[in-house]
Design an enzyme around this catalytic site. Structure first.
Site, PDB file in Angstrom:
ATOM      1  N   GLU A 107      31.745  37.612  33.106  1.00 32.21           N
ATOM      2  CA  GLU A 107      30.377  38.096  32.904  1.00 32.21           C
ATOM      3  C   GLU A 107      29.493  37.082  32.186  1.00 32.21           C
ATOM      4  OE1 GLU A 107      30.488  41.947  31.062  1.00 32.21           O
ATOM      5  OE2 GLU A 107      31.684  42.823  32.657  1.00 32.21           O
ATOM      6  N   GLU A 128      36.821  44.554  36.865  1.00 34.19           N
ATOM      7  CA  GLU A 128      36.629  45.584  35.833  1.00 34.19           C
ATOM      8  C   GLU A 128      35.899  46.771  36.433  1.00 34.19           C
ATOM      9  OE1 GLU A 128      34.618  44.596  32.174  1.00 34.19           O
ATOM     10  OE2 GLU A 128      35.727  42.726  31.984  1.00 34.19           O
TER      11      GLU A 128
END
Ligand code: IFM
Length: 445
Positions: free
Chosen positions: A169, A355
């Site tokens: 991320e 995720e």
């Protein structure tokens, strides 16, 4: 009601759970580890809810075998973890800390002994503090330091670890850290944040050949947090705002990784905050990958807002009753939509959902169990969404639930629980939640 079953997925589909080093390891100042930006940030008053710090977290460092057994009990075939850069290179560069490497030897060996495939993330936001002191991600040298760190780790673990994720991320470690100030290092400087995005992407590209050189049959990728972007109304102003917002949120990362320049519309909006790019950088960033990691949690609904930051946009809260403990709307159809969009627009390498998960205010009940039916339903509905995406032609390689354990949820400290396993942070007792039992039975078929 969710309908999917494991047999509807290919036999080699990866079913996994995810964690990150800073969120679970603890042991922050032993065996040679030195502070990361998050240790420093957490020590500043008012940064983290309740003044929590990651110093002890789940003390995974000292509960390794027990936690490996829990992963095994879930029946998953893969485990995604991150390596702590300041445990390996306490000053960011220079001397290598043997005790740090030895910990990851034990972790990887323990996984392999249990028949679980390791998926290693090199960077999940814990930059060694000395590198931040020298300028952090806005400074180009940090990208070079990352390539050196990738070399050290891949030389040591590359005989056993085949799946390598460079960054987790990048949005969070750059925009949230250097512009929004909510994450470490807590700065508020748009140009610095944008320059940081470029250096994080550059470091990804620099690390790819390094890892490939050290690891036979390496499979390399990056994990992006992506969001389907919807408009708040039918107005032309909101429609254009959604395009701008999507530009920085999604296309800013996807475009250069897929061989395009940074999106021109975003560069125009950024004006003087646009990044400085050295000739050849974009070719490095576009280096070939073997999979694209996508982390999915929620969609964003966007309205035009002249004062709304660099993209002149504002996120509008959805009118939803089904929300998680973060207030995030439960919106599994967004996952199907997102996967189809990325496939259509980028023709990426096979995608792994690296995720996906939910926080709820879990409690241990009188019977000693944690009855988190909502989490199990959340996961099952998202697995249905994957199946729908695959039926629509998306090439999917795996699905990793976030997270194995309740853990240190960044600026929210220990107040948000995402685990399939409950952790009592006072005594480090682990309790498999009903959602963990559900996942195990789903995977048993
Ligand atoms: O806990 C985080 C993780 O570190 C990165 N992705 C989102 C999760 C939930 O907020």
């Amino acid at each position: 009601m969710p309908r999917s079953t494991r047999v509807q997925f290919p036999g080699d589909f990866r079913w996994g759970v995810s964690t990150s080093a800073l969120q679970i390891e603890g042991a922050s100042d032993i065996d040679g580890r030195r502070p990361s930006v998050w240790d420093t940030f957490a020590a500043e008053p008012g940064r983290i809810r309740n003044g929590d710090t990651p110093t002890r977290a789940c003390d995974h460092y000292h509960h390794l075998q027990e936690d490996l057994d829990l992963i095994k009990a879930l029946g998953v075939t893969a485990y995604r973890f991150s390596v702590s850069w300041p445990r390996i290179l306490p000053r960011g560069t220079g001397a290598v800390n043997e005790a740090g490497l030895a910990f990851y030897d034990r972790l990887v060996d323990g996984l392999l002994e249990r028949g679980i495939e390791p998926w290693l993330t090199l960077y999940h936001w814990d930059l060694p503090q000395p590198l931040e002191d020298a300028g952090g991600w806005p400074r180009r040298d940090t990208a070079l330091a990352f390539a050196n760190y990738a070399d050290v780790v891949s030389r040591r673990l590359g005989d056993r670890v085949k799946h390598w994720i460079t960054h987790n991320e990048p949005w969070c470690s750059t925009i949230k850290g250097y512009y929004e100030g909510e994450f470490a290092p807590g700065k508020r400087d748009l140009a610095a944040a944008i320059q940081a995005t470029h250096h994080v992407l550059l470091s990804h590209g620099l690390a790819l050949p390094v890892v490939r050189n050290n690891v036979a049959d390496a499979k390399c990728g990056i994990a992006l947090s992506l969001h389907p972007i919807h408009t708040a109304s039918d107005s032309e102003a909101d429609r254009l705002a959604a395009i701008r917002h999507d530009g920085l949120r999604n296309r800013w990362f996807l475009d250069p990784l897929h061989g395009r320049d940074y999106p021109k519309d975003v560069l125009r909006e950024l004006g003087t905050a646009a990044p400085k790019i050295v000739d050849g950088d974009l070719a490095i960033i576009a280096g070939q990958t073997d999979f694209l990691g996508i982390n999915y949690y929620f969609r964003e609904i966007i309205a035009d807002d002249p004062k709304g930051g660099p993209m002149r946009s504002r996120v509008v809260e959805p009118d939803a009753t089904d929300v998680t403990g973060f207030g995030w709307e439960v919106y599994p159809e967004g996952l199907t939509e997102l996967l189809q969009r990325v496939t259509r627009d980028y023709r990426p390498a096979p995608i792994a959902i690296t995720e996906n998960g939910a926080t709820y205010p879990d409690e241990i009940s009188a019977d000693g169990a944690v009855h988190d039916d909502k989490r199990a339903l959340y996961i099952h509905r998202h697995i249905d969404a994957l199946r729908a995406a695959m039926d629509g032609g998306v090439d999917l390689a795996g699905y990793f639930t976030w997270s194995l354990l309740d853990n240190f949820e960044w600026a929210e400290g220990y107040s948000k629980r995402f685990g399939l396993v409950h952790v009592d942070f006072a005594n480090q007792k682990r309790t498999m939640k009903d959602s963990g039992r559900w996942l195990a039975s789903f995977l048993k078929g």
